[in-house]
Motif scaffolding. Structure first.
Motif, mmCIF file in Angstrom:
data_model
loop_
_atom_site.group_PDB
_atom_site.id
_atom_site.type_symbol
_atom_site.label_atom_id
_atom_site.label_comp_id
_atom_site.label_asym_id
_atom_site.label_seq_id
_atom_site.Cartn_x
_atom_site.Cartn_y
_atom_site.Cartn_z
ATOM 1 N N TRP A 1 36.789 36.206 48.278
ATOM 2 C CA TRP A 1 37.049 36.226 46.842
ATOM 3 C C TRP A 1 36.015 35.433 46.026
ATOM 4 O O TRP A 1 35.562 35.914 44.982
ATOM 5 C CB TRP A 1 38.463 35.695 46.577
ATOM 6 C CG TRP A 1 38.954 35.950 45.186
ATOM 7 C CD1 TRP A 1 39.052 35.043 44.171
ATOM 8 C CD2 TRP A 1 39.408 37.199 44.659
ATOM 9 N NE1 TRP A 1 39.543 35.632 43.040
ATOM 10 C CE2 TRP A 1 39.777 36.966 43.307
ATOM 11 C CE3 TRP A 1 39.536 38.475 45.174
ATOM 12 C CZ2 TRP A 1 40.264 37.967 42.480
ATOM 13 C CZ3 TRP A 1 40.033 39.474 44.349
ATOM 14 C CH2 TRP A 1 40.385 39.217 43.029
ATOM 15 N N LEU B 1 36.438 44.218 45.845
ATOM 16 C CA LEU B 1 37.506 43.748 46.709
ATOM 17 C C LEU B 1 38.845 44.390 46.356
ATOM 18 O O LEU B 1 39.616 44.780 47.230
ATOM 19 C CB LEU B 1 37.623 42.225 46.631
ATOM 20 C CG LEU B 1 36.483 41.416 47.253
ATOM 21 C CD1 LEU B 1 36.698 39.921 47.003
ATOM 22 C CD2 LEU B 1 36.390 41.687 48.748
ATOM 23 N N ILE C 1 32.251 45.432 51.687
ATOM 24 C CA ILE C 1 32.609 44.151 51.059
ATOM 25 C C ILE C 1 31.944 42.960 51.731
ATOM 26 O O ILE C 1 32.086 41.824 51.271
ATOM 27 C CB ILE C 1 34.143 43.951 51.099
ATOM 28 C CG1 ILE C 1 34.626 43.788 52.541
ATOM 29 C CG2 ILE C 1 34.863 45.090 50.409
ATOM 30 C CD1 ILE C 1 36.100 43.442 52.659
#
Length: 214
Positions: free
Chosen positions: A3, A11, A67
């Motif tokens: 994050w 995400l 990601i």
């Protein structure tokens, strides 16, 4: 973990896709539990189960490559180990179905292994080669394990069939196929117990057949 270092939109899109596939699989499980299929009806559930599993595995395998942070080898290795752990879990769950096992592990590990290979660093190349070694080992182990489990299942069914056949032979006259004395006492005792529980009367008719052999 990702994050703080990855685009939040990427995400969220990946997590939404993963959540959607999980909900589809959960819906499939709920339908299965409600219907409770038996016998050959079970086979109709194999294809949708396999397709939803493959979709979920691909979302993990391909999604992680998207990601993955490009500038942190530590996070790359941690995520790779997480995927390796998922693959180990797949071995314990799907080892009886070799095609499902290989498709699941391949869709989880091959994308990141390919990405590591093209990255070209020493660590990434080592991880890629380690993944290939893991896949080869899994293929060999899966082949042996699935063959062993298949033989075990077949032997179990054969033993059950033999038990039923032996029990039938023990309860019937081979000449006439009629129940014998042992069957009479077994079924009679069960009928007496059932009548007693239901507080019902039980009647018996005795017939004597003359010149039976003729």
């Amino acid at each position: 973990m990702l994050w703080p270092v990855q685009d939040k939109y990427i995400l969220l899109v990946w997590f939404s896709a993963l959540l959607l596939s999980s909900l589809v699989r959960f819906g499939l499980f709920v339908r299965y539990w409600k219907i409770k299929p038996e016998g050959e009806a079970l086979l109709a559930w194999e294809k949708p189960y396999f397709l939803t599993l493959l979709a979920s595995s691909l979302i993990w395998g391909l999604g992680v490559v998207i990601i993955l942070p490009r500038d942190s080898e530590l996070q790359q290795v941690v995520i790779y180990l997480f995927l390796l752990g998922m693959s180990g879990g797949a071995i314990s769950v799907y080892s009886a179905h070799r095609t499902m096992l290989l498709a699941t592990i391949g869709s989880i590990l091959l994308p990141i292994a390919t990405w590591f290979l093209f990255k070209g660093t020493v660590i990434s190349t080592a991880l890629s080669l380690g993944t290939l070694l893991f896949l080869v080992t899994t293929i060999r182990a899966g082949q042996v394990l699935s063959a062993t489990m298949d033989r075990s299942f077949r032997l179990g069914y054969e033993l059950e069939d033999a038990r039923v056949a032996a029990e039938q032979r023990a309860l019937k006259y081979s000449l006439t196929g009629l129940n014998n004395r042992r069957a009479f006492y077994r079924h009679g005792q069960a009928m007496l117990e059932e009548a007693g529980r239901a507080s019902r009367q039980l009647a018996m008719i005795i017939s004597d057949v003359d010149y039976f052999k003729n």
